[in-house]
Write an enzyme that holds these catalytic residues in place. Structure first.
Site, mmCIF file in Angstrom:
data_model
loop_
_atom_site.group_PDB
_atom_site.id
_atom_site.type_symbol
_atom_site.label_atom_id
_atom_site.label_comp_id
_atom_site.label_asym_id
_atom_site.label_seq_id
_atom_site.Cartn_x
_atom_site.Cartn_y
_atom_site.Cartn_z
ATOM 1 C CD GLU A 56 -1.251 -2.298 2.158
ATOM 2 O OE1 GLU A 56 -0.056 -2.607 1.959
ATOM 3 O OE2 GLU A 56 -1.974 -2.928 2.949
ATOM 4 C CB SER A 164 13.541 -42.905 -4.758
ATOM 5 O OG SER A 164 13.948 -43.787 -3.752
ATOM 6 C CB ALA A 166 19.159 -48.695 -9.683
ATOM 7 N NE ARG A 187 16.645 -28.192 -2.862
ATOM 8 C CZ ARG A 187 17.730 -28.871 -3.181
ATOM 9 N NH1 ARG A 187 18.823 -28.235 -3.584
ATOM 10 N NH2 ARG A 187 17.760 -30.179 -3.084
ATOM 11 N NE ARG A 210 23.919 -26.611 -6.242
ATOM 12 C CZ ARG A 210 23.374 -27.583 -5.539
ATOM 13 N NH1 ARG A 210 23.068 -27.391 -4.276
ATOM 14 N NH2 ARG A 210 23.115 -28.761 -6.096
ATOM 15 N N GLY A 284 14.080 -38.239 3.071
ATOM 16 C CA GLY A 284 13.762 -39.306 2.128
ATOM 17 C C GLY A 284 12.464 -40.016 2.451
#
Ligand code: NAP
Length: 353
Positions: A56, A164, A166, A187, A210, A284
């Site tokens: 404002e 998520s 192998a 982020r 980044r 995780g």
């Protein structure tokens, strides 16, 4: 210049507010459009950073004397208190504004009351114009102010079959560079990035925002939080590299939950106390499962790569679901292709009872 309707002005104010996303915390994003007595736009502003001028005040400064008799269209109820800046309600009255149109009332008990102050000074106040849209643009801040803990976004990356990593543990990278660039932008819009100590031990992530092309750090970095019951984060872990603030949240400091680990509601309450309004939970799978089981996730952003692994760890572990009737139901609110990957945005449905 042609006159614009209050509705059009509010649409513009909501656009302006969004420019502050990621830099205003612990304050909200706010946009303001000032119309003169003929309905012409004479000032525009948004709140750019905490401690800086409110929307404002920016718009009033542009409008100067043309604000007199005009209408201020603002996405959030003007503040009524003196913090790092003076009350906007008083500034609007002093400028001679005749009408203030507000999208959403301010839930913050410290700053609310602007509408009442304006009315008692004889200013016409209208509430609720494009309220849902303005609410959506400020959802993290409004949610966190109303309930006292931050808005939590769980972000994960997985293959189409939900893996998520192998079978041999390799996971870099599941998704494309385009998806990872998108994560870094995400982020940049939150106040804290949270990860479990399991992820820190396995991947040693930096958790900074980044530019992935040249590695340079974004100007504003979220607080890095490692949820680490007994302080197992190595002293040379990259999250301790000094590139951004880091908090190793241990059970001794935060409190212990029923499973003997860090108490998650207490963790969120402490983050709120430290001014964190939006959290990006980056996993995780075990920590994400615990957050979901406790009903502490507000939004899910999944990056799904067009690949299959068939074996290996999944993106989510034990979210408290043992039978299909207990599944955590979601509502998809957006699906966008990012490079070759899909970004799926979903909201957990509220559970009955
Ligand atoms: N695909 C993805 O999006 C993604 C994202 C991140 C990580 N990952 C992968 O996930 C793997 C690590 O998984 P993870 O499950 O071991 O790690 P995690 O979820 O990051 O960390 C789990 C640890 O957090 C700690 N913790 C503290 N308080 C907790 C609480 N209330 N509830 C649950 N956990 C709590 C526990 O250790 P303490 O008891 O010692 O505190 C727990 O073992 C890595 O391989 C990584 O690559 C994948």
């Amino acid at each position: 210049m042609a006159s614009v309707s209050v509705d059009e002005a509010m649409r513009r104010a909501i656009e302006l507010a969004a420019r502050g996303l990621g830099t205003t915390s612990p304050n909200p994003v706010v946009g303001c459009v000032l119309l003169d007595a003929d309905g012409e736009v004479v000032g525009e502003g948004f709140h750019a950073y905490a401690g800086g001028p409110h929307a404002e005040i920016v718009a009033l400064a542009q409008a100067g004397r043309r604000a007199k008799g005009g209408t201020a269209v603002v996405t959030l109820e003007p503040c009524d208190h003196t913090g790092r800046t003076g009350p906007c309600s008083t500034a609007l009255v002093q400028a001679g504004v005749a009408r203030v149109v507000i999208a959403v009332p301010d839930p913050n008990p410290v700053a609310s009351g602007g509408a009442a102050t304006l009315r008692s000074a004889g200013v016409r106040v209208d509430l609720g114009v494009r309220g849902d849209e303005a609410e959506a643009g400020n959802v993290a801040w409004l949610t966190s102010m109303r309930r006292g803990w931050p808005y939590v976004i769980w972000k994960y990356a997985a293959t189409v079959d939900g893996r998520s990593a192998a079978a041999d543990g390799t996971s870099m990278w599941i998704t494309s560079e385009a998806a990872r660039i998108d994560v870094h932008a995400l982020r940049g819009t939150v106040d804290a990035v949270v990860a479990g100590v399991g992820t820190v031990l396995a991947d040693d992530p930096r958790l900074t925002a980044r530019n992935l092309r040249d590695g340079s750090l974004a100007i504003r970095q979220p607080l890095r939080v490692v949820v680490d019951s007994s302080g197992r984060t190595p002293s040379d872990a990259q999250v301790r590299d000094g590139a951004a603030r880091t908090w190793i949240a241990t059970a001794a400091e935060v409190g212990t939950g029923p499973d003997g680990r860090v108490d998650l509601p207490a963790l969120l309450a402490e983050l709120h106390r430290r001014g964190v309004r939006a959290v990006l939970l980056e996993g995780g799978p075990r920590l994400a499962g615990a957050f979901l089981a406790a009903g502490l996730v507000d939004k899910i952003v999944g990056y799904v790569a067009p690949r299959l692994l068939g074996a290996g760890p999944t993106a989510l572990v034990d979210a408290g679901v043992t039978t299909i009737a207990e599944a955590i139901d979601l509502e998809f609110v957006d699906v966008t292709q990012i490079g070759p990957d899909l970004r799926i945005t979903a909201l957990p449905r509220k559970r009955e009872g």
